[in-house]
Design an enzyme around this catalytic site. Sequence first.
Site, PDB file in Angstrom:
ATOM      1  N   HIS A  89      60.514 -22.696 -36.926  1.00  0.00           N
ATOM      2  CA  HIS A  89      59.594 -21.840 -36.156  1.00  0.00           C
ATOM      3  C   HIS A  89      60.072 -21.489 -34.751  1.00  0.00           C
ATOM      4  O   HIS A  89      59.706 -20.455 -34.214  1.00  0.00           O
ATOM      5  CB  HIS A  89      58.174 -22.419 -36.126  1.00  0.00           C
ATOM      6  CG  HIS A  89      57.976 -23.524 -35.135  1.00  0.00           C
ATOM      7  ND1 HIS A  89      58.157 -24.844 -35.445  1.00  0.00           N
ATOM      8  CD2 HIS A  89      57.593 -23.503 -33.836  1.00  0.00           C
ATOM      9  CE1 HIS A  89      57.908 -25.585 -34.379  1.00  0.00           C
ATOM     10  NE2 HIS A  89      57.562 -24.795 -33.388  1.00  0.00           N
ATOM     11  N   GLU A  93      63.232 -17.747 -31.301  1.00  0.00           N
ATOM     12  CA  GLU A  93      62.854 -17.639 -29.900  1.00  0.00           C
ATOM     13  C   GLU A  93      63.815 -18.406 -28.978  1.00  0.00           C
ATOM     14  O   GLU A  93      64.127 -17.954 -27.886  1.00  0.00           O
ATOM     15  CB  GLU A  93      61.435 -18.206 -29.756  1.00  0.00           C
ATOM     16  CG  GLU A  93      60.859 -18.085 -28.370  1.00  0.00           C
ATOM     17  CD  GLU A  93      59.545 -18.842 -28.268  1.00  0.00           C
ATOM     18  OE1 GLU A  93      58.914 -19.087 -29.316  1.00  0.00           O
ATOM     19  OE2 GLU A  93      59.161 -19.194 -27.141  1.00  0.00           O
ATOM     20  N   ASP A  94      64.265 -19.553 -29.432  1.00  0.00           N
ATOM     21  CA  ASP A  94      65.009 -20.446 -28.528  1.00  0.00           C
ATOM     22  C   ASP A  94      66.498 -20.579 -28.807  1.00  0.00           C
ATOM     23  O   ASP A  94      67.175 -21.332 -28.102  1.00  0.00           O
ATOM     24  CB  ASP A  94      64.397 -21.860 -28.576  1.00  0.00           C
ATOM     25  CG  ASP A  94      62.988 -21.890 -28.019  1.00  0.00           C
ATOM     26  OD1 ASP A  94      62.657 -20.976 -27.239  1.00  0.00           O
ATOM     27  OD2 ASP A  94      62.234 -22.811 -28.367  1.00  0.00           O
ATOM     28  N   ASP A 155      52.524 -27.098 -34.791  1.00  0.00           N
ATOM     29  CA  ASP A 155      53.349 -26.923 -33.591  1.00  0.00           C
ATOM     30  C   ASP A 155      52.568 -27.383 -32.366  1.00  0.00           C
ATOM     31  O   ASP A 155      53.029 -28.169 -31.545  1.00  0.00           O
ATOM     32  CB  ASP A 155      53.703 -25.421 -33.502  1.00  0.00           C
ATOM     33  CG  ASP A 155      54.345 -25.025 -32.195  1.00  0.00           C
ATOM     34  OD1 ASP A 155      55.203 -25.771 -31.716  1.00  0.00           O
ATOM     35  OD2 ASP A 155      53.985 -23.954 -31.660  1.00  0.00           O
ATOM     36  N   ASP A 275      25.505 -42.295 -35.843  1.00  0.00           N
ATOM     37  CA  ASP A 275      26.731 -42.203 -36.628  1.00  0.00           C
ATOM     38  C   ASP A 275      27.969 -42.581 -35.818  1.00  0.00           C
ATOM     39  O   ASP A 275      29.068 -42.170 -36.133  1.00  0.00           O
ATOM     40  CB  ASP A 275      26.888 -40.803 -37.232  1.00  0.00           C
ATOM     41  CG  ASP A 275      27.084 -39.747 -36.171  1.00  0.00           C
ATOM     42  OD1 ASP A 275      26.756 -40.013 -34.996  1.00  0.00           O
ATOM     43  OD2 ASP A 275      27.568 -38.654 -36.502  1.00  0.00           O
TER      44      ASP A 275
HETATM   45 MN    MN Z   1      57.239 -25.069 -31.263  1.00  0.00          MN
END
Ligand code: MN
Length: 500
Positions: A89, A93-94, A155, A275
């Site tokens: 994921h 982006e990275d 994530d 509860d």
């Molecule tokens: Mn992440």
Amino acid sequence: MKLLDTSQVSTKSLTKAAQQLWVLLEPELSYLESTDKEVVELAFWQMAEAHGEQRRKSGEFYITHPVTACHLLASIKLDRDCLAGALLHDVPEDTDVTLRDLQKTFSKDIVFLISGITKLSVIKYKGEDRYAENLRRMFVAIGRDLRVIFIKLADRIHNLSTLNALPPEKAKRIAMESMEIYAPIAERLGIGIFKDAIEELCFPYVYPDEYRHLISLSSVEYRRREKHSERMITKVTSCLDNTDGHYIKIYGRAKKYYSLYKKLQEKNSLDKIYDLVAIRIITTSVEDCYEVLSVLHRNFEQLDGRVKDYIATPKSNGYQSIHTTLLDSHSNIVFEAQIRTEAMHEFAEYGVAAHWSYKQGTQFQDFSFLDPERLKWIRDLIDLGKEQLTEEEYLKYVKLDLFQDRIFVMTPKGDAIDLPIGATALDFAFRIHVHIGAQAVRARVNDQVQKISHELQNGDVVYIETDKNQKPRRNWLQIVKTRQAARTIRALLRKQGIVV
Ligand code: MN
């Protein structure tokens, strides 16, 4: 919900760290078919190669993050695409590896899941704008494939578990945003374990003083109630064993801190929270649930008005269970029992995610929850993204939309219509059709004649009576609660030449 413990993973050698992580992850993948497992394994090594020596703020290798997210999804037995998507994921982006590169190896579905949570590049958008824009894009992606949100939640949960590595101000902002956006999404989708995990992780950062206070206030009480609950479990077990109360499992469950905090704001005193530690009884069938309930009511005193039958009337997110508050007259212990079938229990924990899960028994689940109408709030969020709003307004409405509790109202044909709490018959009319709304004169709610301003309740059956001479009036704007109806009314009034 337990997160993967990566504390023993090497922080010196990437090769060693990757091997160690694979050894931790692999046993969790045993439920997959071998060809699916191969895809996940491929995703793992490509991910490790792409992120390479990158590190988290905590000093760990970056790869611990996607692996922990993937492990979380494996713990609820989600499918191959979710797991591969979770591993990859952050790659586009990275790292230098792009979505296009990933397309060469992975299926369209997997690449779509990854693109759904890939944030826009920092260079193109700066500051807050990017945040709202990313959110907008994410809702559009969720509308196409709901599984995007499972990866996003996993994530987020791992990031929240490492908030202590961030400066306090930033940690608080992220925790707040998670509490306002991601916890309600998990709740809407019925994924109880994710919702609880997010709230528990955020609580100390969002309300630090209240958190500390609550821990000191409740720790003694929790221990006391736990002892009570053990005694009651023994007693309930023997009552059921001596009768026809068939069950699979009986155990105690302690209320989560954040949920206790919310309840305390309502009840003001721990004594009134029955509860705090509840007893949960899992059965195989609905009949057994009611049988167990009647055995309990024969053996314990029932506290007035405290039976909540969410089997007959499920909560709007699909949650089903019977809750009853009981008094044991011998010991004077008051406790709550929660009775549900195994399938209901699974649904309470995994919600819609159960649909994509490999778990046994899911074929008995009721997936009416996935009806487009029941997921209409996602459409609404997508539509909201198309409106001309400032970033600030957009975020405000997203939070409002998510926080608002929903009700389900039925048409006479039995179609469920999803509306916010407080919605009126006129909102309902405009949701059915603009002409029905524009010509609405009266409503029949559960066969009773009501005004169009009548506030609807969960489960109401609603029929709208129309008259072709009817016209929208200006005061209708005060009657409706939904933005959609208000917008339509305003347009119709303008058409009549009425200034609004
Ligand atoms: Mn992440």
